[in-house]
Design a protein around this motif. Structure first.
Motif, PDB file in Angstrom:
ATOM      1  N   SER A  44       0.818  -1.367  -0.029  1.00  0.00           N
ATOM      2  CA  SER A  44      -0.039   0.125  -0.146  1.00  0.00           C
ATOM      3  C   SER A  44       0.827   1.186  -0.056  1.00  0.00           C
ATOM      4  O   SER A  44       0.399   2.385  -0.718  1.00  0.00           O
ATOM      5  CB  SER A  44      -0.926  -0.058   1.193  1.00  0.00           C
ATOM      6  N   ARG A  63       0.191   4.511  -3.410  1.00  0.00           N
ATOM      7  CA  ARG A  63      -0.415   5.565  -2.608  1.00  0.00           C
ATOM      8  C   ARG A  63      -0.248   6.643  -3.818  1.00  0.00           C
ATOM      9  O   ARG A  63       0.931   7.010  -4.114  1.00  0.00           O
ATOM     10  CB  ARG A  63       0.174   6.236  -1.313  1.00  0.00           C
ATOM     11  N   LEU A  94      -6.079   4.156   7.099  1.00  0.00           N
ATOM     12  CA  LEU A  94      -5.061   3.965   5.862  1.00  0.00           C
ATOM     13  C   LEU A  94      -4.269   5.602   5.758  1.00  0.00           C
ATOM     14  O   LEU A  94      -3.117   5.617   5.257  1.00  0.00           O
ATOM     15  CB  LEU A  94      -5.731   4.006   4.532  1.00  0.00           C
TER      16      LEU A  94
END
Length: 397
Positions: A339, A343, A370
């Protein structure tokens, strides 16, 4: 066993057995350059490709998930897999951190054909409590019954180790699924050509190819060899400093020698060699400073899919074998978290969260986590759906 991080000591070689032992210092290529892993890393493209792959893999956190009977997955409880602390925290008391440790094993896996570490287990529980790096040059298959690896010490002796005592990240293009090949030795001709071209080009631009210019003067000024040597020495002392202005007498003229078209091709050859090495590592030349032909999101997905994934999946499978019990392997598995690499900018992330929340895929608290933000309470864990959605059967009736 920290000393085993250093390459194995090599005995001195005579000319008679140089060919036999050439692999210990890198085979000589057609370009006349001996290529081994250490020499290859002095070439900027090899160094950059190695860093571009190994450093993100080392920096990514690793999670252990438990697969439920209904197909859902949840994070494994810390008590179920205490070995996870070794992967994400501190592999051993002397190591600076898990990121550096895993980056180094990835570098060895790519360039040497295998990344190795000794696994120290708790004698009571069997869980891994420490990992110590082992240089690939020290490891070879063991012929002793019950052992898989023979690790060479500085004194020349070998220690036989079991498979569960060694973390082994297999290199590329394995013939047997156990021992892989290093990219540097497999592609040593390409890398040797790049090193040979760079060496020749640098020596040329360092005045090794031809003079930078010609000084013409009357014979009376430089009538003998000693006068010419003195003139040349004084010229270098005064004018070798970058940016200095050349000063000559009325009887002297300086004519620079421009670089020829043939010599200029060295630069094009270096660019070509760099692209070939990028292809070997599956690294897009954009990451080496080339102008990007597309959007960053597509490049990021390409980087993860074709460059990182083959190495990451191989490592995850090794972690499953070495850090999970046979019973846990049925329900648990390790996975890197991509992740941080995926981004996008703030607007792209918010648009993604909005679509995910309004379609019921994400919850508000999930998206806030997140972004490293606190949750809004129990209401933020409820999935939302649009109010104008109905079942197809209800509409038909």
């Amino acid at each position: 066993m920290l000393s085993l991080l250093m390459p194995a000591r090599r005995r001195a070689m005579s000319e008679d057995d140089e060919a036999i032992w050439s692999d210990f210092r890198g085979a000589k290529t057609q370009a006349g350059v001996h290529v081994d892993e250490d020499v290859a890393l002095t070439f900027s493209t090899v160094l950059l490709c190695t860093r571009i792959i190994s450093e993100p893999i080392g920096a990514m956190p690793i999670y252990c998930y438990e697969r439920k009977e209904n197909g859902d997955r949840v994070l494994a409880k810390p008590g179920d897999v205490p070995d996870l602390q070794v992967l994400n925290g501190s592999p051993n008391p002397d190591c600076g951190g898990a990121s550096i440790f895993r980056s180094g094993r990835t570098m060895h896996q790519m360039n040497f054909g295998g990344g190795f570490a000794e696994l120290v287990r708790d004698p009571r529980t069997g869980h891994v409590v420490e990992m110590w790096p082992i240089h690939p040059s020290r490891v070879s298959p063991s012929s002793a019954p019950g052992f898989a690896y023979a690790v060479k010490n500085d004194d020349g002796s070998a220690v036989n180790m079991r498979r569960d005592e060694v973390l082994h990240h297999c290199g590329a293009m394995s013939d047997d699924g156990i021992w892989g090949r290093g990219l540097i030795q497999t592609a040593r001709e390409t890398i040797g050509g790049a090193l040979g071209t760079a060496k020749h080009g640098y020596s040329y631009f360092g005045s090794g190819g031809q003079p930078k210019g010609v000084i013409s003067t009357s014979g009376a000024l430089l009538k003998n060899r000693e006068d010419r040597r003195a003139f040349r020495r004084e010229w270098r002392e005064v004018h070798d400093t970058p940016g200095e202005v050349a000063i000559v007498s009325k009887e002297t003229t300086y004519t620079p020698i421009p670089i020829s078209m043939q010599d200029a091709q060295f630069l094009e050859t270096q660019v070509f060699n760099s692209k070939k090495i990028c292809e070997i590592y599956r690294v897009n030349v954009v990451f080496l400073g080339e102008r990007s032909p597309g959007n960053s999101e597509a490049l990021g997905n390409e980087f993860i899919m074709y460059t990182l994934s083959p190495w990451v999946v191989s490592q995850e499978q090794q972690y499953n074998r070495k850090f999970l019990t046979p019973e846990q392997r049925r329900t648990h598995y390790f996975e890197h978290d991509f992740s941080s690499l995926l981004r996008g900018d703030a607007k792209a992330r918010l648009d993604s969260y909005r679509v995910g929340i309004t379609t019921g895929v994400y919850t508000i608290n999930f998206c806030r986590r997140l972004e490293n933000l606190p949750g809004i309470g129990p209401a933020g864990d409820i999935n939302l759906v649009p109010a104008n959605l109905f079942l197809a059967e209800a509409v038909a009736n």
